[in-house]
Scaffold this active site. Structure first.
Site, short mmCIF file in Angstrom:
data_model
loop_
_atom_site.label_atom_id
_atom_site.label_comp_id
_atom_site.label_asym_id
_atom_site.label_seq_id
_atom_site.Cartn_x
_atom_site.Cartn_y
_atom_site.Cartn_z
N LYS A 11 0.30 -6.14 -2.21
CA LYS A 11 -0.94 -5.49 -1.77
C LYS A 11 -2.00 -5.48 -2.88
O LYS A 11 -1.70 -5.80 -4.04
CB LYS A 11 -0.60 -4.07 -1.30
CG LYS A 11 0.31 -4.04 -0.05
CD LYS A 11 0.59 -2.60 0.37
CE LYS A 11 1.37 -2.53 1.66
NZ LYS A 11 1.63 -1.11 2.07
N TYR A 51 -2.12 -4.15 11.09
CA TYR A 51 -1.58 -2.80 11.13
C TYR A 51 -1.86 -2.09 12.45
O TYR A 51 -1.87 -0.85 12.52
CB TYR A 51 -2.12 -1.98 9.96
CG TYR A 51 -1.36 -2.20 8.65
CD1 TYR A 51 0.00 -1.91 8.55
CD2 TYR A 51 -2.01 -2.67 7.52
CE1 TYR A 51 0.69 -2.10 7.37
CE2 TYR A 51 -1.32 -2.85 6.32
CZ TYR A 51 0.03 -2.56 6.25
OH TYR A 51 0.72 -2.74 5.08
N PHE A 59 -3.82 8.02 8.78
CA PHE A 59 -4.08 7.23 7.57
C PHE A 59 -4.62 5.84 7.84
O PHE A 59 -4.89 5.08 6.91
CB PHE A 59 -2.80 7.15 6.70
CG PHE A 59 -1.61 6.50 7.39
CD1 PHE A 59 -1.50 5.13 7.51
CD2 PHE A 59 -0.59 7.30 7.90
CE1 PHE A 59 -0.39 4.54 8.12
CE2 PHE A 59 0.53 6.72 8.52
CZ PHE A 59 0.61 5.33 8.63
N ARG A 87 13.70 -4.65 2.34
CA ARG A 87 13.36 -3.22 2.48
C ARG A 87 14.07 -2.41 1.41
O ARG A 87 13.52 -1.46 0.86
CB ARG A 87 13.75 -2.70 3.87
CG ARG A 87 12.98 -3.27 5.05
CD ARG A 87 11.55 -2.84 5.15
NE ARG A 87 11.34 -1.42 5.22
CZ ARG A 87 10.16 -0.86 5.55
NH1 ARG A 87 9.11 -1.63 5.84
NH2 ARG A 87 10.01 0.43 5.56
N THR A 93 8.66 4.23 1.42
CA THR A 93 7.21 4.10 1.55
C THR A 93 6.48 4.92 0.49
O THR A 93 5.52 4.45 -0.12
CB THR A 93 6.78 4.58 2.96
OG1 THR A 93 7.53 3.85 3.93
CG2 THR A 93 5.29 4.36 3.18
N ARG A 104 8.74 -0.14 -5.43
CA ARG A 104 7.78 0.96 -5.30
C ARG A 104 7.99 2.03 -6.38
O ARG A 104 7.02 2.60 -6.88
CB ARG A 104 7.85 1.53 -3.89
CG ARG A 104 7.14 0.59 -2.89
CD ARG A 104 7.45 0.94 -1.47
NE ARG A 104 6.53 0.31 -0.51
CZ ARG A 104 6.73 0.30 0.80
NH1 ARG A 104 7.82 0.87 1.31
NH2 ARG A 104 5.86 -0.28 1.60
N ASN A 114 1.05 1.40 -2.38
CA ASN A 114 2.47 1.29 -2.70
C ASN A 114 2.93 -0.14 -2.93
O ASN A 114 4.11 -0.46 -2.79
CB ASN A 114 3.31 2.01 -1.65
CG ASN A 114 3.10 1.45 -0.26
OD1 ASN A 114 2.36 0.48 -0.07
ND2 ASN A 114 3.77 2.03 0.72
N HIS A 117 4.41 -4.74 1.05
CA HIS A 117 4.77 -4.60 2.47
C HIS A 117 6.01 -5.45 2.72
O HIS A 117 6.15 -6.53 2.16
CB HIS A 117 3.64 -5.11 3.38
CG HIS A 117 4.09 -5.28 4.81
ND1 HIS A 117 4.09 -4.24 5.70
CD2 HIS A 117 4.60 -6.36 5.47
CE1 HIS A 117 4.57 -4.68 6.86
NE2 HIS A 117 4.89 -5.96 6.74
N GLU A 128 5.04 -11.09 12.26
CA GLU A 128 4.21 -11.01 11.06
C GLU A 128 4.12 -12.35 10.36
O GLU A 128 3.06 -12.71 9.81
CB GLU A 128 4.77 -9.94 10.12
CG GLU A 128 4.62 -8.52 10.68
CD GLU A 128 5.26 -7.46 9.80
OE1 GLU A 128 5.19 -6.27 10.18
OE2 GLU A 128 5.83 -7.80 8.74
N1 UDP Z 1 0.75 4.73 4.56
C1 UDP Z 1 -0.14 5.69 4.11
N2 UDP Z 1 0.17 7.03 4.32
C2 UDP Z 1 1.30 7.41 4.97
C3 UDP Z 1 2.18 6.42 5.44
C4 UDP Z 1 1.88 5.09 5.23
O1 UDP Z 1 -1.16 5.38 3.51
O2 UDP Z 1 1.52 8.62 5.14
C5 UDP Z 1 0.43 3.30 4.32
C6 UDP Z 1 1.30 2.67 3.24
O3 UDP Z 1 0.51 1.72 2.53
C7 UDP Z 1 2.40 2.02 4.05
C8 UDP Z 1 1.61 1.53 5.26
O4 UDP Z 1 0.68 2.56 5.52
O5 UDP Z 1 3.06 1.00 3.34
C9 UDP Z 1 2.43 1.26 6.50
O6 UDP Z 1 3.19 2.42 6.80
P1 UDP Z 1 4.72 2.30 7.24
O7 UDP Z 1 5.14 3.61 7.76
O8 UDP Z 1 4.90 1.10 8.12
O9 UDP Z 1 5.47 2.08 5.83
P2 UDP Z 1 6.23 0.79 5.21
O10 UDP Z 1 6.87 0.05 6.35
O11 UDP Z 1 5.18 -0.02 4.49
O12 UDP Z 1 7.23 1.37 4.25
MG MG Z 2 6.03 -0.62 8.11
#
Ligand code: UDP
Ligand code: MG
Length: 140
Positions: A11, A51, A59, A87, A93, A104, A114, A117, A128
């Site tokens: 990112k 997204y 958010f 993952r 996250t 992370r 973070n 992705h 994706e």
């Molecule tokens: N995100 C955020 N605030 C939150 C949760 C997620 O800004 O409370 C952002 C963060 O960059 C995250 C992305 O939105 O990676 C997508 O969220 P997701 O729940 O899919 O998390 P991921 O799969 O990336 O762990």
């Molecule tokens: Mg996700």
């Protein structure tokens, strides 16, 4: 476990802080292999589309602004159980909740910025990957 493919994005916070090499070292040390990749600038429309699943979350607007605030590097990673493995090495996250040694935990700034992705299922990985890559862009 089967050989799978998953989508990785480094990112803007990672690209702008010159951390892509260090993050790729963690990814490659895990055994995952890059089979396609490029650096690009997302537009607002493309970031919103990528997204879209989060469009009703509070958010979402900030996330899209952040994702277009600098370049990203998108890659397809291949390996045994690639979706779950990636993952796992990404970590939670929220970096405050991420396990030691995860990308992370090592590099992320906060729950939004973070650093990485990763696809969360094989079905989403296929979608994706198709969002960013054509078949001609893959190596062996
Ligand atoms: N995100 C955020 N605030 C939150 C949760 C997620 O800004 O409370 C952002 C963060 O960059 C995250 C992305 O939105 O990676 C997508 O969220 P997701 O729940 O899919 O998390 P991921 O799969 O990336 O762990
Ligand atoms: Mg996700």
């Amino acid at each position: 476990m089967a050989i799978e493919r998953t989508l990785s994005i480094l990112k803007p916070d990672a690209c702008l802080r010159n951390l892509t090499g260090r993050i790729m070292t963690v990814i490659e040390d895990s055994g995952l292999r890059v089979v396609a990749g490029k650096r690009l600038q997302l537009t607002q429309e493309r970031a919103e589309a990528f997204y879209a699943v989060h469009k009703d979350r509070p958010f979402f607007g900030d996330l899209v602004s952040y994702m277009i605030s600098g370049p990203v590097e998108v890659r397809v990673l291949e390996g045994e159980g690639a979706v779950a493995k990636y993952r796992e090495i990404m970590g939670a996250t929220n970096p405050a909740e991420a396990a030691d040694g995860t990308i992370r935990k090592l590099f992320a700034e906060n729950v939004e910025r973070n650093s990485v992705h990763g696809s969360d299922s094989q079905e989403n990985a296929a979608k994706e990957i198709a969002f960013f890559f054509t078949p001609e862009e893959f190596t062996g």
